[in-house]
Design a protein around this motif. Structure first.
Motif, PDB file in Angstrom:
ATOM      1  N   PRO A 226       0.787  -1.232   0.000  1.00  0.00           N
ATOM      2  CA  PRO A 226       0.000   0.000   0.000  1.00  0.00           C
ATOM      3  C   PRO A 226       0.823   1.289   0.000  1.00  0.00           C
ATOM      4  O   PRO A 226       0.259   2.378  -0.062  1.00  0.00           O
ATOM      5  N   ARG A 227       2.199   1.193   0.067  1.00  0.00           N
ATOM      6  CA  ARG A 227       3.035   2.380   0.162  1.00  0.00           C
ATOM      7  C   ARG A 227       4.028   2.427  -0.991  1.00  0.00           C
ATOM      8  O   ARG A 227       4.245   1.439  -1.680  1.00  0.00           O
ATOM      9  N   PHE A 228       4.653   3.586  -1.167  1.00  0.00           N
ATOM     10  CA  PHE A 228       5.701   3.718  -2.172  1.00  0.00           C
ATOM     11  C   PHE A 228       6.744   2.619  -2.042  1.00  0.00           C
ATOM     12  O   PHE A 228       7.237   2.093  -3.047  1.00  0.00           O
ATOM     13  N   ASP A 229       7.131   2.290  -0.788  1.00  0.00           N
ATOM     14  CA  ASP A 229       8.234   1.360  -0.576  1.00  0.00           C
ATOM     15  C   ASP A 229       7.785  -0.059  -0.282  1.00  0.00           C
ATOM     16  O   ASP A 229       8.588  -0.905   0.133  1.00  0.00           O
ATOM     17  N   SER A 230       6.492  -0.353  -0.498  1.00  0.00           N
ATOM     18  CA  SER A 230       6.003  -1.722  -0.353  1.00  0.00           C
ATOM     19  C   SER A 230       6.453  -2.572  -1.545  1.00  0.00           C
ATOM     20  O   SER A 230       6.800  -2.041  -2.604  1.00  0.00           O
ATOM     21  N   PRO A 231       6.439  -3.893  -1.415  1.00  0.00           N
ATOM     22  CA  PRO A 231       6.730  -4.750  -2.568  1.00  0.00           C
ATOM     23  C   PRO A 231       5.740  -4.496  -3.700  1.00  0.00           C
ATOM     24  O   PRO A 231       4.562  -4.242  -3.465  1.00  0.00           O
ATOM     25  N   ALA A 232       6.223  -4.561  -4.923  1.00  0.00           N
ATOM     26  CA  ALA A 232       5.384  -4.283  -6.084  1.00  0.00           C
ATOM     27  C   ALA A 232       4.458  -5.450  -6.382  1.00  0.00           C
ATOM     28  O   ALA A 232       4.839  -6.615  -6.256  1.00  0.00           O
ATOM     29  N   CYS A 233       3.230  -5.130  -6.797  1.00  0.00           N
ATOM     30  CA  CYS A 233       2.328  -6.159  -7.330  1.00  0.00           C
ATOM     31  C   CYS A 233       2.314  -6.120  -8.852  1.00  0.00           C
ATOM     32  O   CYS A 233       1.868  -7.077  -9.483  1.00  0.00           O
ATOM     33  N   PHE A 234       2.775  -5.013  -9.453  1.00  0.00           N
ATOM     34  CA  PHE A 234       3.048  -4.928 -10.888  1.00  0.00           C
ATOM     35  C   PHE A 234       4.524  -4.561 -11.013  1.00  0.00           C
ATOM     36  O   PHE A 234       4.931  -3.446 -10.657  1.00  0.00           O
ATOM     37  N   ALA A 235       5.332  -5.483 -11.522  1.00  0.00           N
ATOM     38  CA  ALA A 235       6.771  -5.247 -11.633  1.00  0.00           C
ATOM     39  C   ALA A 235       7.290  -5.471 -13.040  1.00  0.00           C
ATOM     40  O   ALA A 235       8.484  -5.677 -13.245  1.00  0.00           O
ATOM     41  N   ALA A 236       6.407  -5.409 -14.037  1.00  0.00           N
ATOM     42  CA  ALA A 236       6.833  -5.605 -15.420  1.00  0.00           C
ATOM     43  C   ALA A 236       7.879  -4.578 -15.836  1.00  0.00           C
ATOM     44  O   ALA A 236       8.681  -4.836 -16.738  1.00  0.00           O
ATOM     45  N   LEU A 237       7.890  -3.421 -15.172  1.00  0.00           N
ATOM     46  CA  LEU A 237       8.879  -2.388 -15.463  1.00  0.00           C
ATOM     47  C   LEU A 237      10.290  -2.936 -15.337  1.00  0.00           C
ATOM     48  O   LEU A 237      11.206  -2.495 -16.046  1.00  0.00           O
TER      49      LEU A 237
END
Length: 604
Positions: free
Chosen positions: A31-42
């Motif tokens: 839920p935060r900027f520094d949380s683990p990504a749920c979309f990481a295709a980048l």
């Protein structure tokens, strides 16, 4: 793979998403900027998580824009079958983070395709997905994500897909909501109501501050909005960027996690916000700073987490290939444990700026500043890692000493200007004189008429352009002018500025980097303060052309490929844009005009 500049920012003042010109959200941490990504295709392939919503025929959009002074993005495709528009935004956080996407039919009949592939923990965890009528629920460990939409959805190859057609007047909503899996699910927001509320929020916020007019109005406003979007509203902290590990050189290893609050970056952002009249954000930052740095002054960190946490361990994520195969992908940042003496000076400078802007004073704020100054008094002559977080041997960086001078200068000036503030002004003035003389003796090369990156060494550093801005020397002092000329001759490529010569550095890092955009804005300021406004304006307006189609800048620029590099969007690029523009157009902006110079110095 989309270029870095192909991405636009969505944000809810607690996290951010990046959406490409192809209609794919390829980065989102919840839920935060520094949380683990749920979309990481980048940082890998679409299999690491993404959400594409675009015409079934695919392709890059025809045009896109932010709606006026907001972070509501409109992306439009003109196809053989008609025209369709996707409206993307994140409502300012209510009970939970939401991503809202509304597909609007404009002309003809356009077949659309949605492909939602949730992958928690930076692409590593595939959730369990259940369908319930007009919504789906994805669950894995601490994460629950719900998607609600009126169009049919189905599972296909570990994704949730939707195929539908829109015609003029159709508005098809998709609402994605995250919540902690152990808590009751929050109510799903109404897409149209959320759109109106989001437009109102950003429009009202943008109207605050000082009126901005003239040729740079749109660039200033977009940068201010971007800085606001990088603010973590619950605490007032400001992240350096919304991403991690976007490379400073394609294929190189200078890939860092910028989803934290650097004191230096935050202080410079504060300068931009105050110059533009956004005092509420400046006050919130000041309160975050006082909480974050509370404790022993010798334990001041260069960066903190969003909530002020000091421990930010660095790790690598080997299962991600990296943006365009640029490895490693990192989370956390080991530079958090470095000694960077300039941060003490920048922090004291930022607090002085807040005080001079009329932000309410607090006794504990001054007590903290005195404690920081007392530590700086005994530590300024130590070698450190410097502004650029060198991972090699510590050195006596000239910029670090100049900022130590700045801290002593600001503290002495505060006591002189505010009788209610206590402190040994005479001693601090004497210290400022000692540091000033030390810098001139060891950080200035008289034979070449330029300041150098570190003491008694020939290398240059773009940070030396800050010398006139903080008031260490007059902007037209021959030593300042000589440094500007040396940097133009030795540290520029195509007129844009490098931080330093990485090939000549012992910074302990592999690979090169692009041209650091903030440094070019610093050259704008130095030229302008030196009376070379025509040259400064020419460079500034060229820098404006490097923004992407929606006005965003990453960290660096690659002159060979004409591409943006580094984390995106980058606060360290947007706040100097604001201050440079205000100085050029309105004479506003931050620099010290009454420095305390050392007795006997030729500039005194």
């Amino acid at each position: 793979m989309a270029r870095i500049e192909d991405y636009a920012l969505l944000g809810d003042l607690q996290t951010a998403a990046l959406v490409s010109t192809g209609g794919s959200i390829d980065w989102l941490c919840l839920p935060r900027f520094d949380s683990p990504a749920c979309f990481a295709a980048l940082l890998d392939t679409p299999d690491a998580g993404h959400w594409s919503l675009a015409p079934a025929a695919g392709g890059t959009c025809t045009r896109r824009r932010y709606v006026d002074d907001t972070v509501v993005l409109e992306t439009e495709w003109v196809t053989h079958d008609g025209t369709v528009r996707v409206i993307d935004f994140m409502p300012p956080r209510g009970h939970a983070p939401d991503v809202v996407r509304i597909v609007e039919g404009v002309h003809g009949a356009v077949a659309m395709h949605s492909d939602l592939k949730l992958r928690f923990e930076y692409g590593r965890v595939v959730p369990w997905v259940r369908h319930h009528g007009d919504r789906i629920e994805a669950l894995a460990g601490p994460n629950r994500v719900r998607l609600r939409t009126p169009v049919p959805t189905k599972g296909h190859e570990m994704s949730t897909v939707s195929d539908f057609t829109v015609r003029p007047g159709d508005r098809v909503p998709f609402v994605l909501t995250w919540s902690a899996s152990h808590l009751p699910s929050p109510k799903t927001v109404d897409a149209e109501h959320a759109l109106r509320d989001t437009l109102t929020f950003w429009t009202d916020w943008s109207k605050q501050g000082n009126p901005v007019r003239g040729p740079y109005r749109d660039a200033i406003k977009r940068s201010l909005i971007t800085l606001k979007a990088l603010t973590y509203e619950p605490t007032g902290g400001i992240v350096a960027a919304a991403t991690t590990s976007l490379p400073e050189q394609i294929g190189g290893g200078r890939n860092w996690d910028y989803r934290y609050c650097w004191l230096r970056d935050s202080t410079y952002t504060l300068q931009a916000l105050i110059s533009a009249g956004y005092l509420a954000e400046a006050k919130a930052w000041r309160e975050w700073l006082l909480r974050a740095v509370a404790g022993e002054p010798d334990d001041l960190k260069i960066m903190y987490a969003l909530d002020g946490t000091r421990y930010i361990p660095e790790a690598e994520l080997p299962w991600l290939a990296g943006y365009d195969n640029s490895q490693p992908v990192r989370t956390g940042n080991a530079a958090s444990d470095q000694l960077q003496l300039d941060v003490w000076g920048e922090t004291l400078d930022g607090l002085a700026l807040a005080r001079n802007a009329g932000i309410a004073r607090r006794d504990d704020a001054w007590d903290l500043q005195v404690a920081l100054m007392n530590h700086l008094e005994g530590a300024w002559d130590q070698p450190d890692n410097g502004l650029w977080e060198m991972r090699g041997a510590r050195r006596h960086f000239t910029h670090s000493k100049v900022m130590a001078w700045t801290g002593a200068n600001r503290m002495a000036s505060a006591v002189r200007a505010h009788p209610e503030l206590y402190g040994p002004a005479d001693r601090w003035e004497a210290l400022a004189g000692t540091i000033h003389a030390d810098v001139l003796a060891h950080g200035y090369d008289a034979d070449r008429n330029t300041f150098t990156q570190s003491y008694d060494a020939p290398g240059l550093d773009a940070a030396l352009l800050m010398i006139p801005r903080v008031g260490f020397l007059d902007p037209k002092d021959p030593r300042v002018l000589g440094t500007i000329t040396a940097i133009q001759n030795e540290l520029t490529e195509g007129g844009l500025v490098k931080r330093y010569n990485t090939s000549e550095s012992d910074d302990g890092l592999s690979g090169g980097e692009g041209l650091f955009l903030a440094c070019s804005f610093w050259l704008v300021d130095a030229l302008n303060l030196a009376g070379q406004k025509t040259e400064a304006t020419k460079l500034f307006e060229r820098l404006l052309t490097l923004r992407n189609d929606v006005g965003l800048l990453s960290e660096e620029w690659d002159p060979d490929t004409g591409r943006q590099l580094g984390n995106m969007p980058q606060a360290f690029s947007h706040f100097p844009l604001v201050t440079s523009a205000l100085q050029l157009h309105a004479g506003r902006g931050h620099h010290s005009s009454h420095p305390i110079t050392a007795p006997g110095d030729p500039a005194a």
